[in-house]
Structures are given as C-alpha cells and as structure tokens.
Design a protein around this motif. Structure first.
Motif, PDB file in Angstrom:
ATOM      1  N   GLN B  84      35.254  34.346  43.246  1.00  0.00           N
ATOM      2  CA  GLN B  84      34.647  35.904  43.132  1.00  0.00           C
ATOM      3  C   GLN B  84      36.310  36.331  43.481  1.00  0.00           C
ATOM      4  OE1 GLN B  84      32.886  37.236  46.940  1.00  0.00           O
ATOM      5  NE2 GLN B  84      30.402  36.901  45.853  1.00  0.00           N
ATOM      6  N   MET B  88      38.319  38.622  40.225  1.00  0.00           N
ATOM      7  CA  MET B  88      38.708  39.600  40.588  1.00  0.00           C
ATOM      8  C   MET B  88      40.547  39.922  40.580  1.00  0.00           C
ATOM      9  SD  MET B  88      36.422  41.775  41.481  1.00  0.00           S
ATOM     10  CE  MET B  88      36.997  43.607  42.583  1.00  0.00           C
ATOM     11  N   THR B  92      41.594  42.069  38.109  1.00  0.00           N
ATOM     12  CA  THR B  92      42.392  43.153  38.773  1.00  0.00           C
ATOM     13  C   THR B  92      44.042  43.148  38.130  1.00  0.00           C
ATOM     14  OG1 THR B  92      41.320  42.995  40.741  1.00  0.00           O
ATOM     15  CG2 THR B  92      43.683  44.515  41.361  1.00  0.00           C
ATOM     16  N   PHE B 139      35.082  48.305  41.144  1.00  0.00           N
ATOM     17  CA  PHE B 139      35.312  46.877  40.565  1.00  0.00           C
ATOM     18  C   PHE B 139      35.321  46.803  42.471  1.00  0.00           C
ATOM     19  CE2 PHE B 139      36.965  47.135  36.877  1.00  0.00           C
ATOM     20  CZ  PHE B 139      37.330  45.337  36.462  1.00  0.00           C
ATOM     21  N   TYR B 140      35.597  47.728  43.110  1.00  0.00           N
ATOM     22  CA  TYR B 140      35.679  46.995  44.361  1.00  0.00           C
ATOM     23  C   TYR B 140      35.444  47.674  45.513  1.00  0.00           C
ATOM     24  CZ  TYR B 140      40.177  44.458  44.179  1.00  0.00           C
ATOM     25  OH  TYR B 140      40.855  43.728  43.404  1.00  0.00           O
ATOM     26  N   VAL B 148      29.712  40.487  44.551  1.00  0.00           N
ATOM     27  CA  VAL B 148      30.647  40.473  43.856  1.00  0.00           C
ATOM     28  C   VAL B 148      30.823  39.628  42.692  1.00  0.00           C
ATOM     29  CG1 VAL B 148      33.171  40.020  44.328  1.00  0.00           C
ATOM     30  CG2 VAL B 148      32.071  40.435  45.991  1.00  0.00           C
ATOM     31  N   TRP B 153      37.253  37.090  34.937  1.00  0.00           N
ATOM     32  CA  TRP B 153      38.045  38.006  33.869  1.00  0.00           C
ATOM     33  C   TRP B 153      37.254  38.406  32.027  1.00  0.00           C
ATOM     34  CZ3 TRP B 153      40.929  39.875  29.911  1.00  0.00           C
ATOM     35  CH2 TRP B 153      42.308  38.682  29.322  1.00  0.00           C
ATOM     36  N   TRP B 172      31.377  45.548  37.693  1.00  0.00           N
ATOM     37  CA  TRP B 172      32.290  44.108  36.722  1.00  0.00           C
ATOM     38  C   TRP B 172      32.230  45.512  35.478  1.00  0.00           C
ATOM     39  CZ3 TRP B 172      32.753  42.479  31.859  1.00  0.00           C
ATOM     40  CH2 TRP B 172      34.487  41.916  31.450  1.00  0.00           C
TER      41      TRP B 172
END
Lengths: 341, 847
Positions: B84, B88, B92, B139-140, B148, B153, B172
């Motif tokens: 995860q 992320m 990010t 996303f968060y 998650v 990506w 996502w």
C-alpha cells in the motif's frame, strides 16, 4: 571545507563502485555475474556503455566545474561570446553525443539481434501463479514447480504464460526477463554454460507476496540431464496405501496439490511429485530441508504471510510422517546432492 | 541595478478610480470569500502548499519503506502495508506532488512573466484547485476506510481488476480522475494564457524560457492526461460496470492498459521535467546575467515534447512485443539525448567564466546538473532493449528514475523556490539554511539512490517488501536508508527556512537577484492584479533592455502598444480586465473581461465528487444528484449575468484603447478555449478508437463468435441524419451573418430536429443490435463508442437551444457576444459531427 565534503562523497561512491565490481562473492542473482551466453553479452554491453557514457559524463562534470569556478580571462578563447558559445553548445551537446551514441546504438542493435529466439532444443512451459511457478516439460510429461532443470551448454525454449495476473520470468545470470501475461503466451530462451544452480525471481509486481516468488534453474551436464529426465518421467513409485500418503490425503493436502500417478490431483498449488528433488520450498523462499518443510507445514503464514497454503493441523508425529513421505518418495532416487559431487 | 523606468510607470489615473480598481481586484473576505477565490496568485499559492503537503506525506511513506528495507527479512511493515505504501508513494509523488506543484507555480508566476493581470479563465483555476484537492483527499481517505490502493501507481491490469484488488483501487481510480480533470483544466488555462495574454511586444521569440517549457508541458498535458482519463474510465467501467476491456477471458487485452498508461506515463515524465529545466534556465540566466543558446534551448524543448510521445514502448520491452522496430526507438532515444545534451551545454556555456554567486538557487542548479546527467546516462542505457531486459523492474530502474525525477524536478523546484519565494512572501530566505539544505539533500540523495544501481544489478527487483539474506544486499540497503534520512533532514530545513524567513528574513526588494524578466518589476509580494500599467516588451530581456536591445521596435507598433497599455493604466475599474494580444507577434487585439470571485467552480467540483463517490459506494441513483449539481453550476457559470454584456458593450475602455472588448474568432479568448477543449475531445476519441483497433487486432474473430454484425443500413441512416445537421448549421450561420431573423430560427430548428432524430434512431439501432457490454470486449467497445456521440449530441443540443433562444432577441449582434456564441456553438457541433463520423467509420464501416 566544502571541497573536503565533496571529496569524501566522491570517495564513498568510488569505493562502492569498486566494491561492486571487485566483490566476486557469491552473487546468486546478479546480472553482472553471467553464466550463459545471453547474460554474458548483456553484461559486456553494460561495461561498454559504462565506459563510453561514463567518459562523456566525466567530461561534462569537468566542464561544468570549470564553468563555475574559473576566473574570467582577458583572452576570449573560451566560449564567452555568442558565436563561440553557440558552437560550444552544438559540439558538446549535439555533435559529440551523436558521434558517441550512433556507434554505441549500432552495437546495441547488433547485440539485440544476436539474442534472437533460438529455435532448437528442449521446450519448457512455465505458468506463473500467485505466488509460485508451474513448470511443465510437454515432450516428457514431467510436471514440477519452482524449479527448472536444463541441460547445460544448449539453448532451452520457454513458453511463458500466467494463470492470474502478470508475472515476469527472470534469471539474471542466464538472461534478461520476459513477462508472463494472462491470455497470451510469450516466448523466451535460456542457456547455461556451466553446471550450477541459478536463482530467478518474479520481476513484475503481482500482489501481496511478489517478494517471495522465486525459483531456481539447475543446469546439468547432458548425461545427468538425460538421467534426470528418465527418472522424473517414470515418476511415481508411491504406494497409495502407505501411511504417509493417507495422512497427506487426510489433512487435505491433496485438495490443492497433485502427486502424479496417485489420486492426489489438486491443481491450485504446486505439483509435489518431484518435491524431494527440489532445492527450495515456498517458491524459493526457504531451503528444502526436512526441518524447513516441517516448519512450512506448521506455520506457512509466518514464513510467507498471505500465501494460500493453510497451516496443517496435525500431531507432531503425523507431521513428521508427512514430511518423510514427501521427501522420500520417488525423487529420492535422484539425490539432490547430484551437482555437488 | 537601477530600476528601468519604462516598466514601472507611475499611474496617471485619479485616486478615486484607483481605489475602485483596487476594490475590484481585491480578494473576497472571510471564509466564504476564501471559497469563491478565483485570482491566480492566491490559488497558485494554495496549489503549491497543498502539493508540498502531499510531498511531505509521500516522503514519510518513503522513509517508512526505507526502514522496512534497511535489513533483509525485516518485519517492520507487513507485505500488505508495504504494498500500500509504495503504491501511495508513487501515486502521491507523480499525481499529487510534481505536476500540481508545477501547475501552481506556473499559475502564480506565468501572468507575472508575460505581463498579464491574471490567467485566461480564472474560474477554471479555481475548478482545477478544487478537483485536485478533492482528488487528493479521496486518495488518502482510503487509509481511514482501511481499503488502501495496492496495485502500484501504474495499476497494471488484471492485478487492478475487481478480481484481484478491492475497494482501494476505486479510491485510486476516482481520486486520479479528479486529479486528471485538474491537470487538463490547468493545461487549457496555461496554453490559452500563454498564447493570448502576453504583454504587447512579447513575441513568441521573446518569451522567457520558463514560459516555453510550460507551454510545451501544457500542450503535452492536454494529450497525455486525456489518454490517462480514458484509461482510468475504462478501468473503472471494468471494475464497476462489468465491461471486459481488460479481461483476457472475454477477448479483452491486458497490454492495452499498458499502452494507454505509458502513452500518458512517458510524456508525464517530461511534463514534469520540462518546466523544471525552464526554472534552471531562468536561474542560470539571472546568475550569469545572460542566456546563451536561447534558440537551441527552445528547439530542444519542443523536440523533447514531441518525441516523448513516441517513446512509451520503452516501458514495455519485456512484454514480448512482436518485432520491435529497433531503429525507430534508437533514433527517438537519440533525439531526446541530444535535446538534453544541448540544454546542459547551453547552461554550461552560459555560466562559463561569469563567476556566478554561489547562492542557494545556483547551488541547486549545479546539484541538478550533476544528478540529472547521471540519470540521463542511465536513461540512454535503459532505452537499449537487451540491457533493459536485465534491469527492467529492478532497483537499477528505481535509481534511474529517482535521478531523473528528483534530480530533474525536485532539485530545480528547490532552486526555483529559493529564487522566487522572496517574490511570493516579500522576505529573503536565510542563506545559511539554504546551503545546509543543499548539502544535506545532495549528499543524502546520492547516498540513497546511487547504491540502488548496484542493488539492481545484484538481483533486487522493484516493489518487493523484503529480500533474502542470500542476495547479500543488506549493506547497500542500510546505506541507502541512512541516506534517505539525511535527505529528509534537508527538506525539513527548507520548510524551517520558509517559516523563519518571515521573522528573520531581510525584506526582499523588487528584484533581489537582478533578474531580467517582468515579475521582478512588481513589488514583492505583487498585488493581485500584478501590473497597474501593463508592460510593453521590446526585447528578450525586458529588464536588461539597455544592454540587449538589438533591433529597435517600429514606431507604429510602439505607438499601438503604448496606446493599449496606457488605456489599461489602473483601468477598467468596474470589472477585471487584461489585454489580449496576437498569438505570434503579440500586437494588441482586444481587452479581455476576467470574471471575479465565484462559487460555481466549487459547486462543479462538489457535483463531480458526489457523482464519483456514489460510483464508489455503488449507490447509482445519487450519481444523478451529482450530475445535476454539476449541470446547474455549469449552467450558471456559462451564462453571463444579464447586464454584463450590456455593460461591456457600453464601456468606454474600447474607445480609450482603440480595441474591442467583445470579440470573435481567434481574437476571442473564449474561442481559443473552445478550440483547446475540442482538442481534448479529439484526443479522447483517438484513445477510444485506438483501444477498439488494438483489441480487434489481437482478436481471432471480430465480432466474436455468436455475435452478429451490426446492421449497416440502420446505422448508416442514423449517422447520416447527424451528418446532414452540419450543412443545416452552416445555413444557420449564413443566415445569422446576414441578419435573416426567421431563417435563423428555422435552420436551427432543423439542426435540433436532426439531432433528435439521430438520437432516437441510434439508440433504437443499438438496442435492436442487442450486443451486451458484459459478455465480450467487443460488446463493451461497441457500447462505449455508441454512447460517446450521444453524450456529445445531448450537450451540443443544450448549447444550440441556448444560442437559438438568444438569437431570438439578439440576432442583429453579428460582431459581438452573440456572434461569438454562434461561432463557439457551431465549432462544437461540427466537432460532434466529425466525431460521430469517425465512430461510424470505426464501428460500422471498417472492414
């Protein structure tokens, strides 16, 4: 002080670089320690590119340093005015790189074509599963897992595919990698020049236990390889009546695992016919020893968290019998010690 | 250096009017006012601060991963958490930090660099910010829901399909969609602003390099982000709508995702990298007090931007592509290498012998050169097919792209921040902290990522949560982990530096570095309108004109420029206005009305979020609520206030400047916006048609077994009706231009009837054909491509009805706002017809 700092940084890098080249220790999964023609030509390609591009890089660094620190001179010999500056830019940034890169790229194209798919030799089918490798010798009716046995000194054709998500087949000491894509079959080849064991690992992220999806390739001299083929193809000498097999069935192992020639025909886990001869357990995660196998049966989730294999709930005695059964069936005749004689 | 007087002319406008001017441009007060802000400067700062927050979060995720990898078989993070975190971290840094940060910087600094008062579509700036913020939050939120995203990506299918990934992937995909909308919106904004709002005299050849780079990046974003938006749409349809685009069992194709993703993903790197090099050119130019090779640099930028779209296969060398055209890739890679080489040598030549002051911005430039050259060299290497077979998806690649992205983007961003923050805040940063940050970042960065090259060679694949001791990589990994913390300390110092500068930083003068571009003529920080008197530009270096004025401007052009800018001196006072100039030679063309504070962008963004979240929660009725909110807000956004057009028509500004306010054609910013928007639509269509033919190419039978061919007759008839509407609309335009009141109404009604007939027959034909979207990739493609023109036609019909209603009373306005509306509406409709023809050709005609 600033210069001292820079110098120490450079020293560390040079040290690391030297170490990486010099340390010829046991590198079981290194593309810079090739053991086959394909990996060898790629490694050679790397050293050539490193030399050529490295020298150019060094030149750029030297020029950049001079540019910043040199005092302005009276004589306008250096690129100070527009026209000279432009010539400097063209030569350094376009012409010189072209002169360097065109032959380099030509060399790489040459290397690429020398690595074309080989047409001769044995075919092995490998199917990626989350998170293990199904291995099949279609011409010899041999099924195994997480281990490829190949004859040394000749190319082996691979047919790669996947049962679930995308994986990638990679044995750095023998060749680069090739993806295994559900719905298609990709073709690849391998060749090992020496007898030995080479580690491979899945290189395309495939979920939870991608990190523990490894395997080994074992190359044997031709005569030994032929013997291995014969022994493995003749497969099962298991007596289904034995206590070991009964326990294997009773504790549900046969739901997922197959042993050829028996009624154990599970297909969602690795085939266990040849488990006794394999180097590793849990797809290259631990060495194949009776002790480790026992551990694996009892606590698979702590060795490979998230793996589909459930813990086997049986008495210590029963577990020991299953281990003995697995490691002493058929394969024991081709001792694993084969290659370190 | 003395301030050249010609750029900071004292205003001759009376005080009372100046006060009104200031009030018009003032930011709205209070929290509600904060929500309705549309000015580029506050929003640019918001973009940058939000992106910085995501940068810190992404950095923390990276540190956690480095702790896990410090020793072999570590159990600090489990495999699930590690997967995860790396997903992320990548998402990010790529989606929530680098692009939005550069967008924010561009939005803030662009009007100052080109001498305009704001960007072309201020409300779009706000929409871009809200969609970005909401997307990032989406996303968060996944962390709080406990689902998650964990497919990387790049979210390769089928790992990202509903079979192998849970709800996290929906967060996502939907969060990403919002961020893509933000990226596309910002791109439209940037492209139109650069082409239409430059100061009089700032011809294309006089634009600062940074403006060239964001123009290139903006154009690239239009195509790249649109492709990604289409790809995520297909993925999300597969996940929640049961379509089969990526399902190999039903004729779908997993490599299609990779093609679409990398068609975005490869240019994405240059979308980040090009503006970063633009920053480098600005800093180098200022510190060396000249810039050699302007033309070479510009050509290099454009070549890089163009060629980067031909390189996406670089990421797919190991997928067993049939017969790679190696020569093509070798040539394309070579061109990128040369373009980068030219830029590097231009900076070296510029700095040569100028003894630049080694202050923090320049230190980061030098750090950039060192790191980026290394990353570029490994880039040339990984473009080589057999070498890539070995290093692909290993830590060698991790090292390579961090050299390119941190060296090529984060270091320039640091350089740019040390360079421009005095302009943003009015305070100088503390030089000692800047130097310390540089050394910590530089040493820490190289400690972290240099060993990764070697780790890759020694067999460490990417995206592994741990590795076995037999690989003997513990030493390298521990070293890298220590380096990561050193690097992190540098970044913390940077934040501390910003904070402390408010107390201890010396007040910044207008031009603390002696820079040559227009932003340095404004006060620090600049007022929300930037320039009271719009500047006139006479050379590439407006601040160093005395030194570099090569060819004096012709008297007539100079007079026109002076008249236009003088007319805008502290004016217009009742509304926000800025100058529109010619896209190439920057002669004044018009005065552009800029809307003031508005809540509509926020509402549009909220509507979008409501719709997307209800997709996520599978409450499909609520989607309609979201769409309704969006439609109402968009309607209010697009329909001008009733008295506005009248006020603009009666304004005395047109006479003062000798320029029109309500314009048509390429003089009109709205028209340019529509053209840009249509290029986005075109790209989305290209992506869909590509998907169709790609899947078809790899299918043994088309349509698949058991599916009949669509009825050619019925579809030909249906699409034919739509095609006929095009000449009908041409007739309407002809009638409008000649002022034939009744003919306009009649012909427009014809267009609408034809549109309705198309919709009815086409919907019927598709239902009659009866192919299911859930049973084969063919059905999914047929369904999606059929719905596509329906949506276009429905939106187009609304635009037509709007224009027709207005034409009832304003048919005589053949030069002003009504004419512009007719033009824009027609442009959209012709594009719709063209799209339908392409789809007809694809679905029905193609053999």
């Amino acid at each position: 002080m600033r210069n001292g700092f820079t110098r120490s940084v450079i020293l560390v890098f040079v040290g690391l670089l030297l170490c990486s080249v010099g340390c010829q220790g046991e590198r079981v999964q290194s593309s810079l320690h090739p053991e086959g023609p394909a990996a060898e030509s790629v490694a050679r390609l790397w050293w050539v590119m490193l030399t050529v591009l490295g020298l150019y890089t060094l030149g750029v660094f030297v020029l950049a340093t001079i540019a910043v620190f040199r005092r302005p001179t009276q004589e306008p010999k250096q690129p100070t005015n527009d026209r000279e500056g432009r010539r400097f830019i063209l030569i350094g940034g376009a012409i010189l790189p072209t002169i360097i890169l065109v032959p380099t790229l030509a060399y790489t194209v040459h290397t690429t074509s020398s690595l074309r798919m080989r047409d001769t030799g044995l075919t092995i089918r490998v199917v990626g599963h989350r998170w293990w490798w199904e291995v099949e010798y279609p011409d010899h009716r041999i099924l195994t897992a997480n281990e490829l046995v190949i004859p040394m000194g000749e190319p082996v054709k691979l047919e790669l595919s996947s049962a679930d998500v995308i994986h990638s087949f990679w044995v750095p000491q023998l060749h680069g990698k090739m993806d295994m894509i559900p719905g298609t079959t990709t073709k690849f080849w391998l060749q090992a020049d020496r007898e030995g064991i080479y580690r491979g690992q899945c290189a395309e992220y495939c979920g939870l236990q991608h990190a523990h999806m490894a395997f080994v390739v074992k190359s044997l001299p031709p005569d030994k390889f032929v013997r291995w083929l014969e022994n493995s193809a003749s497969a099962t000498t298991v007596t289904e009546d034995g206590r070991g097999f009964q326990l294997f069935k009773k504790h549900g192992c046969s739901v997922c695992h197959a042993i050829q020639g028996t009624e154990a025909k599970g297909w969602s886990g690795p085939d266990l016919t040849l488990i006794a001869t394999r180097e590793t357990l849990a797809a290259g995660t631990i060495e194949n020893t009776p002790q480790n196998l026992l551990q694996w049966l009892v606590t698979p989730q702590s060795i490979k968290p998230g793996v589909n294999m459930p813990a086997t709930e049986a008495s210590a005695e029963e577990l020991q019998m299953i281990v003995d059964f697995l490691l002493k069936q058929n394969g024991s005749s081709t001792e694993r010690g084969d290659d370190d004689e | 250096m003395s301030e050249p007087s010609r750029n900071v002319e004292p205003s001759s406008t009376p005080d009372a009017e100046l006060q009104q001017f200031n009030a018009t441009w003032a930011s709205p007060r209070g929290f509600p006012g904060w929500l309705s802000e549309v000015n580029n400067r506050p929003l640019g700062i918001r973009f940058m601060l939000t992106a910085l927050a995501f940068f810190l979060i992404g950095g923390i995720l990276a540190l956690l991963m480095r702790i896990q990898l410090a020793v072999s078989e570590n159990t600090f993070l489990g495999p699930d958490l590690y997967n995860q975190l790396f997903t992320m971290h990548g998402s990010t840094m790529m989606y929530l930090f680098s692009v939005p940060f550069l967008e924010g910087l561009a939005l803030y600094i662009l009007p100052l660099l080109i001498g305009s008062r704001d960007v072309a579509f201020p409300r779009l700036t706000a929409l871009g910010y809200w969609t970005y913020l909401f997307g990032g939050i989406l996303f968060y939120i996944s962390f709080f829901v406990g689902e998650v995203p964990d497919a990387g990506w790049f979210a390769y299918t089928p790992l990202s399909s509903s079979k192998y990934s849970g709800l996290g992937l929906d967060f996502w995909a939907l969060g990403l969609s919002l961020v893509e909308v933000s990226g596309i919106v910002a791109a439209v904004e940037i492209v139109v602003t650069i082409l239409k709002l430059r100061a009089p005299g700032m011809t294309l050849a006089r634009m600062p390099i940074f403006v060239w780079t964001i123009l290139a990046a903006g154009l690239m974003s239009l195509f790249a982000f649109t492709t990604l938006l289409v790809a995520t749409l297909l993925l999300e349809l597969d996940r929640t709508g049961g379509t089969k685009f990526f399902d190999a069992d039903f004729g779908g194709n997993n490599l299609l995702w990779q093609h679409l993703f990398w068609f975005f993903g490869h240019p994405e790197v240059y979308i980040i990298f090009l503006p970063a090099t633009g920053i480098i050119s600005m800093v180098v130019g200022t510190f060396a007090r000249r810039l050699l090779g302007y033309t070479y640099i510009t050509v290099a930028i454009l070549v890089t931007a163009f060629v980067s779209f031909g390189l996406w296969m670089h990421h797919m060398y190991t997928t067993g592509l049939p017969e790679l055209s190696l020569g093509f890739f070798a040539a394309a890679s070579l061109m990128i290498a040369l373009a980068s080489g030219v830029q590097i040598f231009a900076w070296i030549a510029t700095l040569w012998g100028r003894r630049p002051a080694l202050r923090p911005p320049l230190m980061f430039v030098l750090g950039f050169i060192f790191i980026f050259v290394l990353g570029g060299m490994t880039g040339v290497m990984v473009a080589v097919v057999p070498f890539d077979w070995q290093v692909h998806d290993t830590y060698f690649i991790v090292a390579h792209f961090h050299y390119v992205l941190i060296g090529g983007a984060v270091f320039p961003i640091f350089a740019g921040m040390y360079y421009w923050i005095p302009k943003f805040t009015g305070r100088m940063m503390l030089p000692k902290l800047g130097h310390l940050n540089f050394w910590l970042s530089f040493v820490g960065f190289n400690m972290t990522f240099f060993p990764m090259h070697i780790m890759g060679f020694f067999g460490m694949p990417r995206r592994v949560y741990t590795y076995l001791p037999i690989l003997e990589l513990d030493g390298y990994n521990l070293f890298a982990t220590i380096g990561a913390f050193v690097f992190a300390a540098g970044t913390l110092l940077f934040l501390l530096d910003i904070l402390l500068s408010f107390w201890w930083g010396a007040p910044a003068r207008n031009d603390p570095w002696g820079g040559d571009t227009l932003e340095w003529t404004t006060s620090s920080p600049p007022p929300s309108y930037g320039f009271l008197v719009p500047p006139v530009v006479r050379s590439r270096h407006p601040r160093w004109e005395a030194e570099t004025l090569d060819c004096p401007p012709s008297a007539s052009i100079e007079a026109a420029n002076q008249r236009a800018t003088q007319a805008l001196d502290g004016r217009p006072t009742e509304w926000r206005g800025t100058l529109v100039t010619h896209a190439v030679n920057a002669t004044p063309q018009a005065i552009h009305y800029l809307p003031g504070p508005s809540y509509q962008p926020l509402f549009v963004a909220i509507g979008l979020v409501v719709a997307l979240v209800s997709v996520l929660l599978k409450v499909h009725l609520v989607i309609l609520v979201g769409v309704a909110i969006m439609a109402i807000a968009l309607g209010r956004w697009l329909s001008p206030k009733p008295d506005l057009v009248k006020r603009l028509r009666e304004s005395d500004m047109a006479d003062r400047a000798g320029l029109p306010i309500l314009t048509t054609g390429s003089r009109s910013v709205a028209w340019c916006g529509m053209v840009t928007f249509l290029s986005i639509l075109a790209m989305s269509l290209v992506a869909l048609v590509y998907a169709y033919f790609y899947i078809r190419l790899y299918s043994p039978q088309w349509p698949p077994a058991g599916v009949s061919e669509p009825s050619r007759l019925m579809f030909t008839l249906s699409y034919g009706l739509l095609v006929v509407s095009a000449p009908a609309l041409m007739w309407a335009n002809r009638s409008f231009n000649r002022g034939y009141e009744n003919q306009i109404q009649f012909s427009m009604t014809c267009v609408l009837l034809l549109a309705a007939a198309f919709l009815a027959t086409n919907v019927y034909a598709v239902i009659d054909y009866g192919v299911s979207i859930n049973e084969s990739a063919y059905g999914s493609l047929f369904g999606l491509l059929s719905v596509y023109p329906w949506l276009l036609v429905v939106v187009g019909a609304l635009l037509l009805i709007n224009a027709q209603t207005r034409a009832w009373s304003e048919f005589r306005d053949t030069q002003g706002h009504m004419a512009m509306q007719m033009q824009v509406t027609s442009l959209y409709w012709y594009a719709t017809v063209a799209a339908a023809v392409v789809i007809f050709g694809t679905l029905i005609l193609s053999p």
